[in-house]
Design a protein around this motif. Sequence first.
Motif, short mmCIF file in Angstrom:
data_model
loop_
_atom_site.label_atom_id
_atom_site.label_comp_id
_atom_site.label_asym_id
_atom_site.label_seq_id
_atom_site.Cartn_x
_atom_site.Cartn_y
_atom_site.Cartn_z
N ASP A 643 -1.85 -1.27 -2.25
CA ASP A 643 -3.08 -0.57 -2.55
C ASP A 643 -2.88 0.32 -3.78
N GLU A 644 -3.92 0.43 -4.63
CA GLU A 644 -3.81 1.25 -5.83
C GLU A 644 -3.48 2.70 -5.48
N HIS A 645 -4.09 3.21 -4.41
CA HIS A 645 -3.83 4.59 -4.00
C HIS A 645 -2.37 4.77 -3.61
N GLN A 646 -1.82 3.76 -2.94
CA GLN A 646 -0.42 3.83 -2.52
C GLN A 646 0.51 3.88 -3.73
N ALA A 648 -0.32 4.85 -6.82
CA ALA A 648 -0.53 6.13 -7.50
C ALA A 648 0.23 7.24 -6.79
N HIS A 649 0.25 7.19 -5.43
CA HIS A 649 1.03 8.17 -4.66
C HIS A 649 2.50 8.10 -5.04
N GLU A 652 3.08 9.71 -8.39
CA GLU A 652 2.94 11.17 -8.36
C GLU A 652 4.11 11.83 -7.64
N LYS A 694 -8.44 8.32 -10.88
CA LYS A 694 -7.69 7.98 -9.67
C LYS A 694 -6.46 8.87 -9.53
N GLU A 697 -7.35 12.32 -8.37
CA GLU A 697 -7.67 12.33 -6.94
C GLU A 697 -6.40 12.30 -6.10
N MET A 698 -5.43 11.49 -6.51
CA MET A 698 -4.17 11.39 -5.78
C MET A 698 -3.45 12.74 -5.76
N GLU A 701 -4.55 15.02 -3.15
CA GLU A 701 -4.16 14.63 -1.79
C GLU A 701 -2.70 14.95 -1.50
#
Length: 702
Positions: A643-646, A648-649, A652, A694, A697-698, A701
Amino acid sequence: MKISFAHTLRGYERKNLPKDILSGIIIAAVSIPIAMGYAQIAGLPAVYGLYGSVFPIIIFALFSTSPQFIVGVDAAPAALIGGALLSLEVGAQSEQALTVVPVLTFYVAVWLLLFFMLGAGKLVNFISKPVMGGFISGVCCTVILMQVPKLYGGSAGTGELFELLEHIIESLPLFNLPSFLIGVGTLFIILAAKRICPKFPMAIVMIMLGALFAYFAPVESMGIACLSSVSPGLPRFAFPNLLAVRFTDAIGASLSVAVVIMAQTLLAENNFALKRGYKLNDNQELLAFSLGNLAASLTGCCPVNGSVPRTAMNDQYDGKTQLTGIIAGITMIFVLLFCTGFIGYLPVPVLTAVVMSALIGALEFKLAAKLKKVSKPEFYIFMSAFFAVLILGTINGVLVGIILSFTAVILRASNPPRCFLGVLPGHDDFFSMSQFKHIYPIEHVVLYRFTSDLFFANASIFQEDIENGISEDTRAVIVDASGIGSIDITAAERLMLLYDSLSKRGIAFYLTEHMAALNDQLRALGIGSLIQKGAVRCTIETALADIGLQKPYPIEGVHADNHSLARKHAENVVHEFLWAYGSDFEKEVERQIQKQIEELKKTGDFNTLIHGSWNRLDAMDEDEWLEHLDAHLTEIARISGKDEHQIAHEFERRRLRLAEKMAHEHPSLAKRFMERRELLDAHLKERRPDVYEKIMEMRKEI
């Protein structure tokens, strides 16, 4: 002097035999029209051009160290001999010319032998590749222009550019359409064959087809000229009558020919050697040319010279050794004994096209285009040598080329590479501030690197650079002299004057990083007091310690918010890639990341992408690399299945660890690291606003 006999034939490989035989036959074929024409220019009957293509070429082949260079009756010596006959008031192709020309050729051989004994072959080492390329291209273009009228029914021209253009225009009334169509058609077919099937011997096929056409078709009524037939038989050996020419006249006329042969042939030989990656013994080449010209004089011929057209033909058909020259000589013997009638069926336009195709292949304009991109001064040198040969002639072109080479050396020495140095936070080395805008100067210190011998032509530049780099708060000037191998007396005096001037202003001066032998020169030149006064130190670090500075060195504060975003890429880059690729670093970083992505496609191993590339990068470098990876977030997600969010996490979390590492290991740089992060984010927002949103946003979080 060690002389190597049959150098290129030692350890001969049988696989080269077909190529050498084919090239030799082709060279003999194209030599027929070339040699016959130049023999007439030299004031001899045409058949003597063929005589000059027998024993001289074989003798040269046995003594040359070049595997591919070919000699023969050539333009420059022929024109010079023809001019000498005019000055001696000897009629061309007269009985007197048949006596005088071999004498001049004999003295040319003597001069070349003297050059060999003096080791004059080393002079070619002072001729640069741009000069070589310009010279060869000029010679090729000159000969091409000489041949142009022969394509449409005229005769070969002589002289330089303007004379040749005038001759081309004056020959237009002789224009013959069938000759033109055959000549241009042959040229087009050969050039096309070079692209489609470069190893196919199209030249010899066209010669054979041309002979068959002349045999069966009424070429005479069509106005298509063929070569004149010659009487069969080999040349007779006879020692020239040295009394036929006054000694002083013969010595003077032959010297200019010998100089041109030495300069032109060594230039051309080395040019082919550079392109094909083999080495020459330049001095032995002079011996080979001397013996070749001796053979020419004994057979009554004019001087022979290295031939660019024949060598280009040999190169085109992949001749590997001097067996090519021997085969060419043997082929010419066969022609003189049995095939002189065949010569009369060779159409002049066809043979002219064959010669021109070889010359076109030898042009060095690709080198000129490359020089124009990478080195304008060398491009201008190339073009100067080219036009000097084309407009002023071979002799003056050689002189201009030599002058340009020495001028280039002087200009380079008088304006050497040099720069001011600074430090990169987190690195121990010193870097050029002119190349790396994010390098910072050490407080109150001028670090200067000079990369050349220090002598009268550049001593003033050395002094001016240092004086211009000094400010009111400068405490010391430290010279990195690792590139200085020697100092002359003029530079020594300047060095001492600079030291005294700086001392009066309270500024320490140090000479560092040089070889110990330079210290011996300083003492011999009378400025050994610099050593005694402590101004000569082994390393930059030692000099810095002498003024009380230790690592990490204090740097002049340059805050990121004082720089515009437009300058970000000049100031925040992956250090190793900037050093290696300069202005192309951005493309190279992207190329490396694309390689990682391609590897990800093969392995699917996301961990290698995120962890495997950082072992050679420091914290600031890795932060930059992550910014480039951000731009490929969607592509990486698609390939890896994550996943893109994963992803990006992951990026970061890596950044957070970098920030913590920087704060722990280099607390003084932590603030600058975060300032740099803000600029990286701003640049990402500018390039990929969707990815930037994105990432932001990451971060909220995490």
